[in-house]
Design a protein around this motif. Structure first.
Motif, PDB file in Angstrom:
ATOM      1  N   ARG A 267      -4.311 -11.420 -10.342  1.00 27.82           N
ATOM      2  CA  ARG A 267      -4.671 -10.886  -9.024  1.00 27.82           C
ATOM      3  C   ARG A 267      -4.269  -9.418  -8.858  1.00 27.82           C
ATOM      4  O   ARG A 267      -4.348  -8.879  -7.753  1.00 27.82           O
ATOM      5  N   ARG A 268      -3.890  -8.776  -9.947  1.00 24.54           N
ATOM      6  CA  ARG A 268      -3.479  -7.375  -9.841  1.00 24.54           C
ATOM      7  C   ARG A 268      -4.638  -6.471  -9.403  1.00 24.54           C
ATOM      8  O   ARG A 268      -4.456  -5.575  -8.573  1.00 24.54           O
ATOM      9  N   ARG A 269      -5.820  -6.682  -9.939  1.00 25.42           N
ATOM     10  CA  ARG A 269      -6.970  -5.868  -9.536  1.00 25.42           C
ATOM     11  C   ARG A 269      -7.257  -6.060  -8.043  1.00 25.42           C
ATOM     12  O   ARG A 269      -7.562  -5.088  -7.337  1.00 25.42           O
ATOM     13  N   GLU A 270      -7.165  -7.290  -7.568  1.00 20.22           N
ATOM     14  CA  GLU A 270      -7.396  -7.554  -6.146  1.00 20.22           C
ATOM     15  C   GLU A 270      -6.352  -6.855  -5.285  1.00 20.22           C
ATOM     16  O   GLU A 270      -6.680  -6.271  -4.236  1.00 20.22           O
ATOM     17  N   PHE A 271      -5.086  -6.918  -5.711  1.00 19.34           N
ATOM     18  CA  PHE A 271      -4.026  -6.242  -4.963  1.00 19.34           C
ATOM     19  C   PHE A 271      -4.291  -4.735  -4.923  1.00 19.34           C
ATOM     20  O   PHE A 271      -4.162  -4.102  -3.865  1.00 19.34           O
ATOM     21  N   PHE A 272      -4.672  -4.179  -6.064  1.00 23.02           N
ATOM     22  CA  PHE A 272      -4.987  -2.752  -6.112  1.00 23.02           C
ATOM     23  C   PHE A 272      -6.133  -2.425  -5.149  1.00 23.02           C
ATOM     24  O   PHE A 272      -6.106  -1.403  -4.444  1.00 23.02           O
ATOM     25  N   GLY A 273      -7.131  -3.302  -5.097  1.00 25.48           N
ATOM     26  CA  GLY A 273      -8.242  -3.092  -4.172  1.00 25.48           C
ATOM     27  C   GLY A 273      -7.797  -3.105  -2.722  1.00 25.48           C
ATOM     28  O   GLY A 273      -8.289  -2.311  -1.897  1.00 25.48           O
ATOM     29  N   TYR A 279      -5.298   2.482   1.978  1.00 23.75           N
ATOM     30  CA  TYR A 279      -5.209   3.936   1.828  1.00 23.75           C
ATOM     31  C   TYR A 279      -6.348   4.615   2.596  1.00 23.75           C
ATOM     32  O   TYR A 279      -6.122   5.583   3.342  1.00 23.75           O
ATOM     33  N   ARG A 280      -7.543   4.127   2.436  1.00 22.50           N
ATOM     34  CA  ARG A 280      -8.702   4.771   3.063  1.00 22.50           C
ATOM     35  C   ARG A 280      -8.737   4.550   4.572  1.00 22.50           C
ATOM     36  O   ARG A 280      -9.189   5.411   5.322  1.00 22.50           O
ATOM     37  N   ALA A 281      -8.226   3.395   5.032  1.00 19.18           N
ATOM     38  CA  ALA A 281      -8.256   3.098   6.469  1.00 19.18           C
ATOM     39  C   ALA A 281      -7.186   3.854   7.242  1.00 19.18           C
ATOM     40  O   ALA A 281      -7.413   4.261   8.393  1.00 19.18           O
ATOM     41  N   GLU A 282      -6.019   4.050   6.644  1.00 15.31           N
ATOM     42  CA  GLU A 282      -4.882   4.592   7.392  1.00 15.31           C
ATOM     43  C   GLU A 282      -4.511   6.020   7.010  1.00 15.31           C
ATOM     44  O   GLU A 282      -3.602   6.585   7.609  1.00 15.31           O
ATOM     45  N   ARG A 283      -5.208   6.617   6.066  1.00 18.94           N
ATOM     46  CA  ARG A 283      -4.895   8.000   5.668  1.00 18.94           C
ATOM     47  C   ARG A 283      -4.990   8.923   6.884  1.00 18.94           C
ATOM     48  O   ARG A 283      -5.958   8.853   7.649  1.00 18.94           O
ATOM     49  N   PRO A 284      -3.991   9.772   7.105  1.00 17.15           N
ATOM     50  CA  PRO A 284      -4.011  10.658   8.280  1.00 17.15           C
ATOM     51  C   PRO A 284      -5.278  11.507   8.331  1.00 17.15           C
ATOM     52  O   PRO A 284      -5.715  12.054   7.304  1.00 17.15           O
ATOM     53  N   ALA A 285      -5.846  11.628   9.515  1.00 18.17           N
ATOM     54  CA  ALA A 285      -7.105  12.362   9.676  1.00 18.17           C
ATOM     55  C   ALA A 285      -6.942  13.827   9.312  1.00 18.17           C
ATOM     56  O   ALA A 285      -7.898  14.479   8.865  1.00 18.17           O
ATOM     57  N   GLY A 286      -5.745  14.369   9.497  1.00 18.40           N
ATOM     58  CA  GLY A 286      -5.523  15.776   9.196  1.00 18.40           C
ATOM     59  C   GLY A 286      -5.286  16.068   7.731  1.00 18.40           C
ATOM     60  O   GLY A 286      -4.992  17.207   7.368  1.00 18.40           O
ATOM     61  N   VAL A 302      -5.039   5.712  -6.873  1.00 14.97           N
ATOM     62  CA  VAL A 302      -5.408   4.842  -5.758  1.00 14.97           C
ATOM     63  C   VAL A 302      -6.544   5.479  -4.960  1.00 14.97           C
ATOM     64  O   VAL A 302      -7.534   4.817  -4.612  1.00 14.97           O
ATOM     65  N   ALA A 303      -6.407   6.770  -4.663  1.00 15.70           N
ATOM     66  CA  ALA A 303      -7.439   7.464  -3.890  1.00 15.70           C
ATOM     67  C   ALA A 303      -8.795   7.415  -4.595  1.00 15.70           C
ATOM     68  O   ALA A 303      -9.845   7.362  -3.944  1.00 15.70           O
ATOM     69  N   ARG A 304      -8.780   7.400  -5.925  1.00 10.90           N
ATOM     70  CA  ARG A 304     -10.021   7.356  -6.710  1.00 10.90           C
ATOM     71  C   ARG A 304     -10.463   5.936  -7.023  1.00 10.90           C
ATOM     72  O   ARG A 304     -11.493   5.736  -7.673  1.00 10.90           O
ATOM     73  N   ASN A 305      -9.662   4.937  -6.622  1.00 11.26           N
ATOM     74  CA  ASN A 305      -9.953   3.535  -6.937  1.00 11.26           C
ATOM     75  C   ASN A 305     -10.068   3.325  -8.449  1.00 11.26           C
ATOM     76  O   ASN A 305     -10.954   2.638  -8.945  1.00 11.26           O
ATOM     77  N   ALA A 306      -9.119   3.945  -9.191  1.00  8.73           N
ATOM     78  CA  ALA A 306      -9.162   3.938 -10.660  1.00  8.73           C
ATOM     79  C   ALA A 306      -8.157   2.920 -11.191  1.00  8.73           C
ATOM     80  O   ALA A 306      -7.095   3.273 -11.715  1.00  8.73           O
ATOM     81  N   PHE A 307      -8.507   1.645 -11.092  1.00  3.95           N
ATOM     82  CA  PHE A 307      -7.578   0.585 -11.471  1.00  3.95           C
ATOM     83  C   PHE A 307      -7.246   0.609 -12.959  1.00  3.95           C
ATOM     84  O   PHE A 307      -6.076   0.477 -13.352  1.00  3.95           O
ATOM     85  N   LEU A 308      -8.247   0.757 -13.828  1.00  2.00           N
ATOM     86  CA  LEU A 308      -7.996   0.691 -15.263  1.00  2.00           C
ATOM     87  C   LEU A 308      -7.101   1.844 -15.713  1.00  2.00           C
ATOM     88  O   LEU A 308      -6.202   1.651 -16.554  1.00  2.00           O
TER      89      LEU A 308
END
Length: 345
Positions: A267-273, A279-286, A302-308
């Motif tokens: 479930r590591r890939r799912e956790f990373f997802g 990250y994308r929902a709560e990243r500060p708007a500024g 994480v920002a790039r969704n680069a799990f591998l």
């Protein structure tokens, strides 16, 4: 003051914990011990202490409900102006209650945060002084000292005005990592925070029985607990705290994922997802400035969704760490502070 002690399967440590509280020089407090349907000898130990000392009250839950629910039950029964949650395998150091009471009288604080130390089975002691947050006035709000957010977010080093919890309706939420969704909203809401620069709390690190060493799907609870914190920010319009809290949340979630004995491998890939979604929902708007070093590299992945790529980096760092351990000299014990209270054999 009410000292709330949740109890479950701690017969080897419970006596040392209670002695460390009851043997303090300061005596104006009650102990509310909550037996969370413990199936060992803890109930008999509690009964013995309650019979000998009228400062001890015992609540018994009919079924095991978990740490957070046991703390909530103790809080509902507490009568003191302030409450302190002390886990039953930990302890208070000598003179702590007197020092806490003195500091509260001087500052009229809503929340006191004290230094503590993690004490390991091999004798190592890792101190967590409150001075790590930076210089602080006698009383302040979290926005004036956001460095507090970087300290370990546990409930046990916090002494809280009980009326503040009543007004907030704040209690421990179900699930693992419950301290996140309790301690951080509390710190956000408190108008008067004060620090006690003192090693006051011994935080026992056990080889077994800790969620930090348990492979389980329940580590996904970390997202719900941090989600509650960010809903709290939105409700109170505490946007000045979003950036430091976001940095800490992403750091914490990465700590969970990086630990080899937490998230099940399938479930590591799912956790990373889930981490990417957070990250994308709560990243500060500024905008958000990545930290330096390895932590910044991991957050960029994480920002790039680069799990591998993340997994490849993790594997490489683990190999480096293992190689370094093979050549490192033995660790030395820290003997500069009081020893760990003995557990019953």
């Amino acid at each position: 003051m009410s000292v709330i002690v949740p109890v479950y399967r701690v017969e080897h440590y419970l006596g040392a914990c209670l002695d460390s509280i009851l043997d303090q020089g300061f005596a104006d407090f009650e102990v509310v011990a909550v037996d969370d349907a413990s199936d060992d000898g803890s109930a008999a130990i509690l009964a013995g202490y309650a019979a000998r000392d009228n400062r001890v009250r015992v609540l018994t839950l009919p079924t095991n409900r978990g740490l957070g629910a046991a703390r909530n039950a103790g809080l509902a029964a507490a009568t003191g102006d302030y409450v302190w949650f002390v886990d039953s395998d930990d302890w208070l150091t000598e003179g702590t209650l007197e020092a806490v009471a003195k500091r509260l009288a001087e500052t009229d604080a809503d929340l006191l945060i004290t230094g503590f130390a993690r004490v390991f089975p091999d004798g190592r002691i890792r101190h967590s002084p409150v001075t790590g947050a930076g210089p602080a006035p006698a009383a302040f709000r979290l926005a004036e000292l956001p460095g507090l957010i970087k300290l370990l977010h546990i409930a046990c080093n916090k002494v809280i005005r009980r009326q503040l919890l009543v007004e907030l309706g704040l209690a421990f939420r179900p699930g693992w990592y419950e301290d996140v969704a309790f301690s951080l909203p509390l710190m956000i809401a408190a108008d008067r925070i004060t620090l006690l620069d003192r090693y006051s709390y011994g935080y026992r690190q056990r080889d077994t029985g800790s969620i930090t060493r348990t492979v389980s799907d329940r580590h996904f609870d970390v997202f719900d607990q941090w989600g509650f914190v960010f809903h709290f920010i939105d409700d109170r319009q505490a946007e000045e705290l979003r950036a430091p809290l976001f940095a800490r949340a992403v750091w914490h979630q990465l700590q969970v994922l990086n630990h080899s004995a937490r998230v099940p491998r399938p479930r590591r890939r799912e956790f990373f997802g889930r981490l990417v979604d957070f990250y994308r929902a709560e990243r500060p708007a500024g905008g958000y400035e990545f930290p330096h070093g390895d932590e910044g590299v991991k957050q960029r992945l994480v920002a790039r969704n680069a799990f591998l790529l993340f997994e490849a980096l993790r594997a490489g760092r683990r190999m480096q760490t293992q190689a370094a351990r093979r050549v490192a000299p033995p660790r030395q014990r820290d003997t500069t502070k009081p020893p760990v209270p003995d557990a019953v054999p």
